[in-house]
Every structure is written in C-alpha cells, then in structure tokens.
Design an enzyme around this catalytic site. Structure first.
Site, PDB file in Angstrom:
ATOM      1  N   LYS A  66      67.745  91.029 102.351  1.00 17.00           N
ATOM      2  CA  LYS A  66      67.183  91.524 100.986  1.00 17.00           C
ATOM      3  C   LYS A  66      68.099  92.593 100.719  1.00 17.00           C
ATOM      4  CE  LYS A  66      63.538  91.050  98.569  1.00 17.00           C
ATOM      5  NZ  LYS A  66      62.862  89.636  98.210  1.00 17.00           N
ATOM      6  N   GLY A 168      46.278  86.405  88.249  1.00 12.30           N
ATOM      7  CA  GLY A 168      47.720  86.802  88.043  1.00 12.30           C
ATOM      8  C   GLY A 168      48.144  85.697  87.162  1.00 12.30           C
ATOM      9  N   LEU A 169      48.428  85.685  85.818  1.00 15.49           N
ATOM     10  CA  LEU A 169      49.178  84.905  85.087  1.00 15.49           C
ATOM     11  C   LEU A 169      50.288  85.139  84.585  1.00 15.49           C
ATOM     12  CD1 LEU A 169      45.812  83.587  82.842  1.00 15.49           C
ATOM     13  CD2 LEU A 169      46.654  82.416  84.799  1.00 15.49           C
TER      14      LEU A 169
HETATM   15  N1  NAD Z   1      58.561  84.411  90.758  1.00 13.76           N
HETATM   16  C1  NAD Z   1      58.916  83.821  91.786  1.00 13.76           C
HETATM   17  O1  NAD Z   1      59.688  82.937  91.930  1.00 13.76           O
HETATM   18  C2  NAD Z   1      57.954  84.216  93.151  1.00 13.76           C
HETATM   19  C3  NAD Z   1      58.388  83.544  94.405  1.00 13.76           C
HETATM   20  C4  NAD Z   1      57.984  84.008  95.473  1.00 13.76           C
HETATM   21  C5  NAD Z   1      56.680  84.815  95.356  1.00 13.76           C
HETATM   22  N2  NAD Z   1      56.556  85.183  94.228  1.00 13.76           N
HETATM   23  C6  NAD Z   1      55.175  85.935  94.228  1.00 13.76           C
HETATM   24  O2  NAD Z   1      54.355  85.584  93.432  1.00 13.76           O
HETATM   25  C7  NAD Z   1      53.419  86.715  92.714  1.00 13.76           C
HETATM   26  C8  NAD Z   1      53.733  86.574  91.229  1.00 13.76           C
HETATM   27  O3  NAD Z   1      55.149  86.515  90.880  1.00 13.76           O
HETATM   28  P1  NAD Z   1      55.581  86.459  89.141  1.00 13.76           P
HETATM   29  O4  NAD Z   1      56.997  85.998  89.326  1.00 13.76           O
HETATM   30  O5  NAD Z   1      54.586  85.415  88.631  1.00 13.76           O
HETATM   31  O6  NAD Z   1      55.259  88.009  88.986  1.00 13.76           O
HETATM   32  P2  NAD Z   1      54.843  88.450  87.463  1.00 13.76           P
HETATM   33  O7  NAD Z   1      55.335  89.770  87.412  1.00 13.76           O
HETATM   34  O8  NAD Z   1      55.544  87.423  86.247  1.00 13.76           O
HETATM   35  O9  NAD Z   1      53.272  88.160  87.325  1.00 13.76           O
HETATM   36  C9  NAD Z   1      52.301  89.036  87.738  1.00 13.76           C
HETATM   37  C10 NAD Z   1      51.108  88.898  86.934  1.00 13.76           C
HETATM   38  O10 NAD Z   1      49.762  89.647  87.912  1.00 13.76           O
HETATM   39  C11 NAD Z   1      49.321  90.420  86.848  1.00 13.76           C
HETATM   40  N3  NAD Z   1      48.561  91.485  87.754  1.00 13.76           N
HETATM   41  C12 NAD Z   1      49.046  92.530  88.118  1.00 13.76           C
HETATM   42  N4  NAD Z   1      48.155  93.466  88.949  1.00 13.76           N
HETATM   43  C13 NAD Z   1      47.079  92.382  88.913  1.00 13.76           C
HETATM   44  C14 NAD Z   1      45.861  92.591  89.316  1.00 13.76           C
HETATM   45  N5  NAD Z   1      45.435  93.462  90.122  1.00 13.76           N
HETATM   46  N6  NAD Z   1      44.922  91.728  89.063  1.00 13.76           N
HETATM   47  C15 NAD Z   1      45.086  90.497  88.308  1.00 13.76           C
HETATM   48  N7  NAD Z   1      46.500  90.242  87.854  1.00 13.76           N
HETATM   49  C16 NAD Z   1      47.325  91.345  87.948  1.00 13.76           C
HETATM   50  C17 NAD Z   1      50.257  90.914  85.908  1.00 13.76           C
HETATM   51  O11 NAD Z   1      49.802  91.300  84.766  1.00 13.76           O
HETATM   52  C18 NAD Z   1      51.068  89.556  85.704  1.00 13.76           C
HETATM   53  O12 NAD Z   1      50.846  89.021  84.644  1.00 13.76           O
HETATM   54  C19 NAD Z   1      54.216  87.999  93.421  1.00 13.76           C
HETATM   55  O13 NAD Z   1      53.599  88.372  94.290  1.00 13.76           O
HETATM   56  C20 NAD Z   1      55.682  87.655  93.731  1.00 13.76           C
HETATM   57  O14 NAD Z   1      56.141  88.382  94.853  1.00 13.76           O
HETATM   58  C21 NAD Z   1      57.168  85.014  93.030  1.00 13.76           C
END
Ligand code: NAD
Length: 335
Positions: A66, A168-169
């Site tokens: 990381k 979370g969208l």
């Molecule tokens: N992007 C990837 O490929 C990936 C890979 C592995 C894990 N993840 C994990 O998946 C999760 C989502 O990732 P992402 O890339 O979609 O992130 P993102 O930042 O695009 O989306 C997160 C969404 O959650 C919403 N949010 C924040 N706080 C909230 C709450 N308390 N209640 C409801 N909604 C809330 C935000 O407004 C946003 O729309 C994260 O935990 C991330 O670590 C993502």
C-alpha cells in the site's frame, strides 16, 4: 516500510510492502490527511496486510502493499501544482523499490493521478491503456458474490423478487444497484448524497436514509460506503438474512463475525466480495497483457472462491471470515 520526504512537495510519501511471497506487492496509493506520520505509517501497514490476504484468497500471483501520500491537516487540499509535485515524489518512491511494489488508484487518487506517477516509474497499474477504472469490476465481483451468498442463504442465486438494500451509491454501489435491478431484485437504496436519488428513481428503487436502509427487513444488505458499519450498535438492529457488499472493513472488529453467525445472518467476507477490481488489475500483469474477456472470467470466479469459503466454514463449524483467513494463510504458506 519505506518513508521518504518528497524533494518537490516536502510531503511524506510512504510504501509498505507487507508480502511478496506470491508475487510483487500491489495496493492503491491513498492521498489522505493524517495528524502525524505515525498515524499514516500505522494505516499504510494495516492496509498492506489486508491486501496480502485479499490477493492470496483471490488466488492471484500478487503480494500485499500500500502507498500513502500524507497530507497535513493544515493543507488538506493541494493546489494542482502541489498535487502534481506530490504525485511525482510518490512515483520516485515507488521506482526506488525496483518493482517490489506496484501502485494503483485508491482514496484521493484517480486514473489521472496514475498517469502522472507513471512519468516517474513503470510500476503503475490501472492506466487508461491498461485495465482502467477498477470500480465496474468491483461491482461485478460484488454481484456474483451476492448471488452466491443467496445460493447458500436461500437455496438459489436467482435475484427475481429478492429484496436488497444497497447503502452507498458511489462508483461501485451505483453499478451494483444497476446489476441487481437488471437481475430482478427489489431495491432499497440510500446515500448521504441526495443527488443519488435520481438513480433510485431510474431503477424504481425505494430511496431512504442510510440508517433505515441498514435496519430494513430485506433478504440481503449490501454495504457499499464506509467501513465499520457492522458494529455493536447496528448489529442488534439488523433485520437482513445475509450481507454481501463492497465496503472495506465492514466489521468494526473481527469478533463480530461470531455475533452475526449467532443471529443467523450469513456474512460474505468483504475482502472476498470486493476483490473484482484487484483481479481486473492482475489481468494487466499477465504475459499476454490486458483482455476484457479474461477479466470477466477471472472476476466471475469470485463466486467459486466464496463457495469454497462457505463450504469450508460449514464443514469446520466456523465462520466465513475465519475460513477465508485460513484459506489466505494456506495459500501464503504454500507460496
Ligand atoms: N472502487 C473500487 O474498485 C473498490 C474496490 C474495493 C473496495 N472498495 C470499497 O467499496 C466502498 C465504495 O467504494 P467506491 O469506489 O464506490 O467509493 P465512492 O467514494 O465512489 O462511493 C461511496 C459512496 O458512499 C456514500 N456515502 C458516504 N458516507 C455514507 C454513509 N454514511 N451512508 C451512506 N452513504 C454514504 C458517498 O456519498 C458515495 O456516494 C469503499 O468502502 C471502498 O473502500 C472499492
């Protein structure tokens, strides 16, 4: 663990290489604000360990690493010039490890940031010319995982009429919601960002607030926002039968896996469900280079991994989390 102060930005750049037993370590570059360098070092070490297990459980020829670009509380947002300087400094840090660490996107960095880092080192993944944005692949892996979880919880992976709450969208959650809708699921969705309501309307989903979605009486809960959402406060209020989502570190502490099992809630370990993005990146490192078809096949194989974990948990009378960690340990010691 390598910590360097960037010669252009003056900011700390850090890389933790947790394991190279199965291959070069891979993990995102997080640009984030920390109170001090010790807090940043703790975070990067913890995250690199999680990457080792995620890659091992997914059966990838990769280790865990990381990166962090540490922002200071008094300069939490960088000007474009300072941001570029910090990314170039991080690129030099990555280059100095000679390929033991491969970087990728994470919180605070993007595909465009990877392009900048790539001007200082070739040890960068997820460029537009390679595997690109990992989020749609993470969403696909989540959909496959959610279907597999339904297979074990309800005897079928068919989603028609199945009720799912997606919290979370964002990049992953929005795509997952679309895939579930296409599969015939009835959705309850929530986000703190009200602009996501539009998507809910387009999918005919019920829009609600995150707490109501979390405690809704649904078949499956799909946490796709923050970590730590399954904790001592939320757990007693859950009314779902299974949980499968993208959010990292969903359990506030590992011991809660037992509490979930005791409540009869089947939890698909988050680092198995959300490995699709990493699996997609790994395709870019294969000898023949990146191919969407191979990415699709490999990401869908998350379902087989999860079956192996659920079966092993059932036969050893343990939880899916423990079975997944055991699978990771076996693969690491066999490497
Ligand atoms: N992007 C990837 O490929 C990936 C890979 C592995 C894990 N993840 C994990 O998946 C999760 C989502 O990732 P992402 O890339 O979609 O992130 P993102 O930042 O695009 O989306 C997160 C969404 O959650 C919403 N949010 C924040 N706080 C909230 C709450 N308390 N209640 C409801 N909604 C809330 C935000 O407004 C946003 O729309 C994260 O935990 C991330 O670590 C993502």
């Amino acid at each position: 663990m390598l910590v360097r102060r960037g010669r252009r930005s003056g900011l700390f750049t850090m890389v933790a290489v947790h394991s190279t037993a199965r291959g070069p370590s891979l993990g995102g570059c997080r640009m984030w604000t920390y109170d001090d360098s010790r807090a940043a070092m703790r975070d990067v070490l913890r995250l690199s360990r999680a990457m080792t297990f995620k890659a091992a459980v997914a059966g990838l020829p990769l280790g865990g690493g990381k990166g962090v670009i540490m922002l200071r509380p008094d300069e939490a947002v960088l000007t474009p010039e300072r941001r570029e300087a910090a990314l170039l400094d991080f690129g030099d840090t990555v280059e100095s490890l000679g390929g033991d660490y491969l970087t990728a996107e994470d919180v605070g960095t993007s595909e465009e940031a990877m392009e900048t880092i790539a001007t200082r080192t070739k040890h960068v993944t997820g460029l537009a010319a390679g595997s690109g944005d990992p989020s749609p692949w993470t969403a696909l892996g989540c959909e496959v995982s959610l279907r597999t979880t339904c297979e074990y919880a309800f005897g079928t992976s068919d989603l028609s009429g199945r009720t799912v709450a997606v919290i979370g969208l964002g990049n992953v959650g929005a795509r997952l919601a679309e895939l579930l809708h296409e599969g015939g699921a009835e959705l309850i969705v929530a986000d703190v960002d009200q602009s996501k309501r539009e998507l809910a309307e387009r999918l005919g989903a019920t829009w609600t607030d995150p707490h109501t979605a979390m405690t809704a009486e649904v078949d499956v809960l799909a946490p796709c926002a923050l970590g730590g959402v399954l904790n001592d406060d939320t757990l007693p209020a859950l009314r779902c039968k299974a949980i499968a989502g993208a959010a990292n570190n969903q359990l506030a502490s590992d011991e809660l896996d037992t509490a979930l099992a005791e409540r009869g809630i089947l939890w698909a370990p988050d680092f198995v469900c959300n490995a699709g993005g990493l699996i997609n990146i790994a395709v870019e490192l294969e000898p023949d280079g990146y191919s969407t078809e191979r990415a699709d096949t490999n990401v869908r194989a998350v379902g087989d991994t999860l079956r192996q974990i659920f079966d092993s948990a059932a036969s050893s009378n343990t939880t899916p989390l423990r079975a997944a960690l055991e699978l990771g340990r076996e693969r690491l010691s066999a490497a």
